[in-house]
Design an enzyme around this catalytic site. Sequence first.
Site, PDB file in Angstrom:
ATOM      1  N   ASP A   1      -2.791   9.618 -10.249  1.00 10.24           N
ATOM      2  CA  ASP A   1      -2.992   8.567 -11.271  1.00 10.24           C
ATOM      3  C   ASP A   1      -1.662   8.192 -11.919  1.00 10.24           C
ATOM      4  O   ASP A   1      -1.369   7.008 -12.136  1.00 10.24           O
ATOM      5  CB  ASP A   1      -3.952   9.057 -12.364  1.00 10.24           C
ATOM      6  CG  ASP A   1      -5.395   9.004 -11.916  1.00 10.24           C
ATOM      7  OD1 ASP A   1      -5.635   8.561 -10.777  1.00 10.24           O
ATOM      8  OD2 ASP A   1      -6.283   9.404 -12.686  1.00 10.24           O
TER       9      ASP A   1
ATOM     10  N   ASP B   1       0.851  -1.184   0.000  1.00  8.86           N
ATOM     11  CA  ASP B   1       0.000   0.000   0.000  1.00  8.86           C
ATOM     12  C   ASP B   1       0.895   1.246   0.000  1.00  8.86           C
ATOM     13  O   ASP B   1       1.829   1.349   0.810  1.00  8.86           O
ATOM     14  CB  ASP B   1      -0.890  -0.037   1.252  1.00  8.86           C
ATOM     15  CG  ASP B   1      -1.908   1.070   1.267  1.00  8.86           C
ATOM     16  OD1 ASP B   1      -3.094   0.783   0.988  1.00  8.86           O
ATOM     17  OD2 ASP B   1      -1.523   2.228   1.560  1.00  8.86           O
TER      18      ASP B   1
ATOM     19  N   ASN C   1      -2.183  13.261  -3.917  1.00  9.13           N
ATOM     20  CA  ASN C   1      -3.380  13.812  -4.568  1.00  9.13           C
ATOM     21  C   ASN C   1      -3.630  15.250  -4.117  1.00  9.13           C
ATOM     22  O   ASN C   1      -3.921  16.121  -4.929  1.00  9.13           O
ATOM     23  CB  ASN C   1      -4.612  12.966  -4.202  1.00  9.13           C
ATOM     24  CG  ASN C   1      -4.749  11.735  -5.083  1.00  9.13           C
ATOM     25  OD1 ASN C   1      -4.292  11.723  -6.211  1.00  9.13           O
ATOM     26  ND2 ASN C   1      -5.358  10.699  -4.547  1.00  9.13           N
TER      27      ASN C   1
ATOM     28  N   GLU D   1      -4.932   2.470  -3.826  1.00  9.49           N
ATOM     29  CA  GLU D   1      -3.458   2.596  -3.862  1.00  9.49           C
ATOM     30  C   GLU D   1      -2.840   1.333  -3.263  1.00  9.49           C
ATOM     31  O   GLU D   1      -1.830   1.340  -2.607  1.00  9.49           O
ATOM     32  CB  GLU D   1      -2.988   3.875  -3.204  1.00  9.49           C
ATOM     33  CG  GLU D   1      -3.205   4.268  -1.807  1.00  9.49           C
ATOM     34  CD  GLU D   1      -4.279   3.754  -0.889  1.00  9.49           C
ATOM     35  OE1 GLU D   1      -5.284   3.168  -1.354  1.00  9.49           O
ATOM     36  OE2 GLU D   1      -4.088   3.929   0.312  1.00  9.49           O
TER      37      GLU D   1
ATOM     38  N   HIS E   1      -5.231  15.047  -8.537  1.00 12.75           N
ATOM     39  CA  HIS E   1      -5.613  13.653  -8.785  1.00 12.75           C
ATOM     40  C   HIS E   1      -4.869  13.068  -9.982  1.00 12.75           C
ATOM     41  O   HIS E   1      -4.518  11.880 -10.006  1.00 12.75           O
ATOM     42  CB  HIS E   1      -7.130  13.605  -9.022  1.00 12.75           C
ATOM     43  CG  HIS E   1      -7.739  12.320  -8.609  1.00 12.75           C
ATOM     44  ND1 HIS E   1      -8.029  11.318  -9.498  1.00 12.75           N
ATOM     45  CD2 HIS E   1      -8.107  11.860  -7.381  1.00 12.75           C
ATOM     46  CE1 HIS E   1      -8.554  10.304  -8.850  1.00 12.75           C
ATOM     47  NE2 HIS E   1      -8.619  10.610  -7.560  1.00 12.75           N
TER      48      HIS E   1
HETATM   49  N1  LIG Z   1      -5.294   9.642  -8.052  1.00 14.93           N
HETATM   50  C1  LIG Z   1      -5.925   8.574  -7.574  1.00 14.93           C
HETATM   51  N2  LIG Z   1      -6.117   8.477  -6.254  1.00 14.93           N
HETATM   52  C2  LIG Z   1      -6.745   7.408  -5.763  1.00 14.93           C
HETATM   53  C3  LIG Z   1      -7.180   6.360  -6.607  1.00 14.93           C
HETATM   54  N3  LIG Z   1      -7.768   5.426  -5.823  1.00 14.93           N
HETATM   55  C4  LIG Z   1      -7.680   5.853  -4.545  1.00 14.93           C
HETATM   56  N4  LIG Z   1      -7.064   7.060  -4.491  1.00 14.93           N
HETATM   57  C5  LIG Z   1      -6.775   7.910  -3.347  1.00 14.93           C
HETATM   58  O1  LIG Z   1      -5.906   7.237  -2.468  1.00 14.93           O
HETATM   59  C6  LIG Z   1      -6.005   7.916  -1.207  1.00 14.93           C
HETATM   60  C7  LIG Z   1      -5.926   6.930  -0.085  1.00 14.93           C
HETATM   61  O2  LIG Z   1      -5.889   7.654   1.093  1.00 14.93           O
HETATM   62  P1  LIG Z   1      -5.858   6.961   2.504  1.00 14.93           P
HETATM   63  O3  LIG Z   1      -6.748   5.771   2.504  1.00 14.93           O
HETATM   64  O4  LIG Z   1      -6.138   8.025   3.510  1.00 14.93           O
HETATM   65  O5  LIG Z   1      -4.415   6.412   2.657  1.00 14.93           O
HETATM   66  P2  LIG Z   1      -2.995   7.113   2.542  1.00 14.93           P
HETATM   67  O6  LIG Z   1      -3.087   8.594   2.359  1.00 14.93           O
HETATM   68  O7  LIG Z   1      -2.231   6.387   1.497  1.00 14.93           O
HETATM   69  O8  LIG Z   1      -2.388   6.833   3.962  1.00 14.93           O
HETATM   70  P3  LIG Z   1      -1.787   5.477   4.524  1.00 14.93           P
HETATM   71  O9  LIG Z   1      -2.285   4.327   3.662  1.00 14.93           O
HETATM   72  O10 LIG Z   1      -2.297   5.392   5.913  1.00 14.93           O
HETATM   73  O11 LIG Z   1      -0.302   5.610   4.459  1.00 14.93           O
HETATM   74  C8  LIG Z   1      -7.299   8.723  -1.239  1.00 14.93           C
HETATM   75  O12 LIG Z   1      -6.989  10.092  -1.333  1.00 14.93           O
HETATM   76  C9  LIG Z   1      -7.976   8.234  -2.521  1.00 14.93           C
HETATM   77  O13 LIG Z   1      -8.731   9.263  -3.143  1.00 14.93           O
HETATM   78  C10 LIG Z   1      -6.971   6.501  -8.013  1.00 14.93           C
HETATM   79  O14 LIG Z   1      -7.323   5.651  -8.826  1.00 14.93           O
HETATM   80  N5  LIG Z   1      -6.339   7.608  -8.436  1.00 14.93           N
END
Ligand SMILES: Nc1nc2c(ncn2[C@@H]2O[C@H](COP(=O)(O)OP(=O)(O)OP(=O)(O)O)[C@@H](O)[C@H]2O)c(=O)[nH]1
Length: 304
Positions: free
Chosen positions: A198, A181, A189, A224, A194
């Site tokens: 991506d 992860d 983002n 992610e 965004h």
């Molecule tokens: N650009 C983009 N962002 C995505 C996609 N899928 C998920 N995300 C973003 O991934 C982020 C995940 O955030 P969190 O679940 O808070 O996790 P994190 O910021 O990685 O924090 P930790 O996992 O705790 O280290 C969110 O902002 C989602 O919007 C995608 O396909 N594209």
Amino acid sequence: MNILIAEDTQSDRLLLRFYLEKLGHTVTEVVNGEELFNTVKDGYDDWDFLIVDLNMPVMTGEQAAREIRALHSDSPEDWIPIIFLSGSDNDADIERCIEAGADDYLVKPIQHKVLAAKLMAMARIVAMRNKLVGMNKRLEALSTTDYLTTLPNRRAFETSLKEEVAKASRYQQSLSVAVLDIDHFKNINDQYGHHAGDEILQQVAERLQEGLRGGDVIGRIGGEEFALCLPHTESKDAFRACDRYREVISGMPFHYNGAPLTVTVSVGVAAYREGVTQLDLIKLADSALYDAKRAGRNCTVERD
Ligand SMILES: Nc1nc2c(ncn2[C@@H]2O[C@H](COP(=O)(O)OP(=O)(O)OP(=O)(O)O)[C@@H](O)[C@H]2O)c(=O)[nH]1
């Protein structure tokens, strides 16, 4: 089209060849049902059409058609049209041939215009069928592929993992699973937009794929979140391999709009043991990942 004719009467073969070549087709001849079956079996994809005489020595056209249809009975999309030729206009013969797998039935003597019209109608059906098969393949690919990274999606990854779990259980082999992860991905983002997120996801996927060992399977199983299946890999080796995957990401900056961007990942690893399912394994790896996050991120944790 490539047409295979099975006809034991030489004059009929010559006539058919003459008509078909005049229509622009390529013709190959065989003289009995057995030769027909063997020729089709040895090069199934070589033929667009079969034109088959009903009554032939060694093996009848009807029997050959049955055996040809049985070759691909579990994949109906692999279908070659068969047109029967016969001197008999007996209803029962027509019924038998269609039942054996024929698509049409022509009564001799062969009429040039009728043959041409039947071929045209059949070619239309073949074109329509090819279009449907192509569309089905594209739909199948779409339903198993992650659109952004083109990696297998969660569904496809779980399917592959299920197969590997079954193999590990059947042959008493080792198997490990990892969930990776991206750390603080939300920040990327939020800071760069965004679109940057991506692009980083695509670059991470590419880097993981480049580092993939033979036999390992990768998928994007969440926003992610990526997963790895490592067949024939015991827990200790899996830990080492997965930590190497972590370093592949964390060890060198990525780039967005020319600017370097450091990305780290946390990794959870779990090893297969008898009785666990593919979903259990992902859950176990996920719980190890949770511990890796709590331990400060950018590290690999193995579930005991
Ligand atoms: N650009 C983009 N962002 C995505 C996609 N899928 C998920 N995300 C973003 O991934 C982020 C995940 O955030 P969190 O679940 O808070 O996790 P994190 O910021 O990685 O924090 P930790 O996992 O705790 O280290 C969110 O902002 C989602 O919007 C995608 O396909 N594209």
